[in-house]
Design an enzyme around this catalytic site. Structure first.
Site, PDB file in Angstrom:
ATOM      1  N   GLU A 392     -68.342  37.079  30.009  1.00 53.20           N
ATOM      2  CA  GLU A 392     -69.289  36.164  30.632  1.00 53.20           C
ATOM      3  C   GLU A 392     -69.595  34.934  29.777  1.00 53.20           C
ATOM      4  OE1 GLU A 392     -69.709  39.947  32.877  1.00 53.20           O
ATOM      5  OE2 GLU A 392     -69.618  39.455  30.726  1.00 53.20           O
ATOM      6  N   HIS A 461     -78.407  46.294  38.268  1.00 55.20           N
ATOM      7  CA  HIS A 461     -77.634  45.552  39.266  1.00 55.20           C
ATOM      8  C   HIS A 461     -78.506  45.062  40.416  1.00 55.20           C
ATOM      9  CE1 HIS A 461     -74.292  47.441  37.142  1.00 55.20           C
ATOM     10  NE2 HIS A 461     -73.463  46.616  37.767  1.00 55.20           N
TER      11      HIS A 461
END
Length: 665
Positions: A392, A461
């Site tokens: 990322e 999440h």
């Protein structure tokens, strides 16, 4: 190097040395207000590396970057003015010693975060290759950066994509306050081998050796040979920062080290027959140049305090929001409902088709992404829809560097929850680079990501983290609730010259609407009144804006007329629309999916009690999740997540007897 080249290199090293000697004095006198990290002893690395660099080559640097930027051609007067915080500084006094940059010279910035320039350099290298240029990127970093994740992610991406980049490690024996030998388990040659990169070690105190090695490296990289890794072993004469007591040196006297690059170079010039008088003349000329730069800085004005907010964001053109019905239909069956996921895919397809500078990158975007939103685009636009490793930080840095170099990247963060793995590239790089360069650069990148609770995705999440992002000056944060807005806002975000975080709610992906026409745009920073009302104002965004409308219909059946506002853009916040509505209804309810405490709702409440105080007939109410991570078990998640029932209950409380409605007249 021949005699003339070596004399030129000597002059350039002298400029760095004498500049930094004066910087040390000025810092001690208080004329330089911020931190200062000097590169005395490392001049040969900067000059030798960049001796054959071209104006279109791009560099990123470190907090110890004075030598790199001067060797790339930075104006000494502008640099002195920058360090002393003057309006005439290279970055208009917004950057300082650790953030000197001049993108026009290919200097994408020194950097106060260890290792942070590496992914930006990778992004710049990608942009150079896309343009079919044989220019290259040079990423300077210290040996301490090798321990960071940014280093590994960037080198891996560069090796995988065979980017035109040279990684130059200045190994000066110390990582801040620790010896290099105490910081790394394996030598740098092993690091390079682990990524399949050609490795060269060079005497970093010998400018001729550095230049010769770099000339070969540059030729190989320019010819398409892929990235290379160079370790320049050099000398750090002074401490990590000015004022560092250097107790870790254990009695060493680096000032007397025989490998000083300037003494070595002067001796070689003398051996080549250059008279001592000529060398003395060069030293005098450089000293005068430095004195003139210092005089320029001393005579310059400080920035006008009235400009303190300048350069936070790039100017935005006015975007007219037109009703969808007024736009030319895309197809004969344009009214046929399609899913939001297809609409988002079409928005990306249209952006790719309209602007060759646009590209998509992220984990599995080439394969369609985890929700299928980019399916088919890689085949339709070869080389512009790029799968990346699970990295990322490298993905965000790719976006930053490519945007600075003139592309318009749309990079994907698979889940909003993963923000913590790459926050530096957004918070300290993308958001601040325009400001820290005094407006010299734009960062037109979009970060697409998604979130959403309600499907047992668990605590890692599901998080709604828009408040964290909205708190960072320089970032635009967008959260659409309707399919039409998803298309229009995404197209506007891609057109925009600012870094935009585009947050989708995955529970809205299957909501259907007619496919918007290609010209559809929605202005950033403009809320929309989705339901007019007279009794109270409900402000929300993303999926909760849909639930707020449902709650308003329930309340209407009970005689409560609620006005509903969909913010659409969280930052910048459309204060005017909220305050105008509050002026009509005199009551404010805020509903969001994020936890209630310290959220965007708190900012809206503060707005109401400050600028809208005299409109309030009741306290400001907030509906959000309790302060706990998102649960996994459905029964717990249902108890945790806010819904339309809670919104309606809060509205009834605001309309209850303790808070009678204001009477007109």
């Amino acid at each position: 190097m021949n005699r003339d080249d070596l004399l030129t290199a000597f002059r350039r090293m002298l400029l760095i040395r004498k500049m930094e000697e004066r910087i040390a004095v000025l810092y001690g006198q208080g004329a330089i207000p911020g931190f200062v990290h000097l590169s005395v002893g490392q001049e040969a690395v900067a000059v030798g590396t960049l001796f054959r660099a071209r104006p279109d080559d791009i560099i990123t640097s470190t907090h110890r970057g004075h030598g790199h930027v001067l060797a790339k051609g930075l104006d000494p007067s502008g640099m002195f003015a920058e360090l002393t915080g003057k309006a005439t500084g290279t970055c208009r006094g917004r950057g300082g010693s650790m953030h000197v940059a001049d993108p026009a010279l290919g200097i994408f910035g020194a950097n106060g975060i260890v290792g942070a320039g590496l992914p930006i350099a990778a992004g710049a290298a990608h942009a150079l290759r896309v343009r079919d240029s044989d220019a290259l990127a040079i990423a300077f970093f210290g040996d301490g950066a090798v321990a960071t994740g940014a280093f590994h992610e960037s080198v891996n991406l560069a090796a995988l994509w065979r980017l035109p980049i040279v990684f130059v490690c200045e190994n000066n024996g110390f990582s801040e306050f620790s010896r290099t030998s105490d910081q790394h388990a394996v030598p740098l040659s092993s690091r390079a081998a682990g990524y399949g990169l050609p490795f060269r070690a060079v005497d970093g105190n010998d400018v001729e050796a550095v230049e010769a090695a770099m000339a070969e490296v540059f030729d190989e990289v320019r010819a398409g040979g892929g990235p290379q890794f160079v370790e320049a072993v050099t000398l750090r004469v002074r401490g990590h920062y000015e004022g560092d007591p250097q107790r870790y040196r254990a009695g060493e006297t680096p000032d007397d080290a025989p490998e000083d690059p300037l003494r070595r170079t002067r001796a070689r010039l003398a051996a080549l027959g250059v008279p001592a008088g000529e060398l003395d003349q060069v030293e005098d000329e450089v000293a005068r140049q430095v004195a003139e730069a210092e005089t320029f800085a001393a005579g310059s004005d400080e920035p006008d305090p009235a400009t303190v907010l300048d350069y936070v964001a790039s100017p935005r053109p006015d975007v007219a929001e037109r009703p969808q019905a007024t736009l030319q239909a895309r197809t004969a069956d344009a009214t046929k409902p399609v899913s939001t996921s297809r609409i988002l895919r079409q928005a990306m397809r249209d952006a790719l088709a309209d602007d060759p500078r646009v590209f998509l990158a992220g984990i599995d975007v080439g394969g369609g992404n985890v929700f299928g939103l980019t399916r088919g685009l890689a085949e339709e636009f070869p080389g512009r829809v790029l799968d990346t490793p699970i990295s990322e930080t490298a993905i965000m840095g790719l976006g930053v560097g490519a945007a600075m170099a003139g592309l318009r990247p749309v990079v994907e963060l698979m889940y909003l929850d993963f923000l913590g793995t790459c926050l530096d590239q957004l918070m300290n790089q993308a958001a601040k680079l325009r400001f820290m360069t005094g407006g010299a650069v734009t960062v037109p990148m979009v970060v697409r990501t998604q979130f959403g609770s309600g499907r047992s995705s668990g605590s890692q999440h599901s998080q709604s983290l828009e408040a964290l992002l909205a708190h960072i000056p320089g970032l635009t944060v967008v959260m659409p609730s309707t399919p039409e807005d998803a298309y229009g806002l995404l197209r506007t975000a891609i057109d925009d010259d600012n870094p935009v975080i585009f947050i989708e709610n995955r529970l809205l992906y299957e909501r259907k609407a007619a496919m918007p026409a290609p010209g559809h745009r929605v202005p950033l920073g403009k809320a929309r009144v989705t339901r007019a009302g007279t009794d109270l104002t409900i402000v929300s965004w993303s999926r909760m804006a849909r639930l707020a409308l449902d709650a308003a219909e329930t309340l209407a059946a009970e005689g409560i007329d609620a006005e509903v506002i969909d913010l659409r853009t969280i930052a910048p916040l459309d204060r005017r629309t909220v305050l105008e509505s509050l002026g009509r209804t005199n009551r404010l309810l805020i509903a969001h999916e994020a936890v209630t405490e310290f959220g965007v709702g708190a900012e809206l409440a503060a707005l109401a009690v400050h600028e809208g105080f005299w409109s309030l007939d009741a306290p400001v109410a907030r509906v959000g999740a309790p302060t706990a991570p998102t649960p996994y078990a459905p029964s717990l998640e249902r108890a945790w997540i806010p819904d339309e029932t809670g919104i309606a209950a809060a509205a009834r409380w605001l309309m209850s007897d303790p808070y009678p409605r204001r009477r007109s007249g």
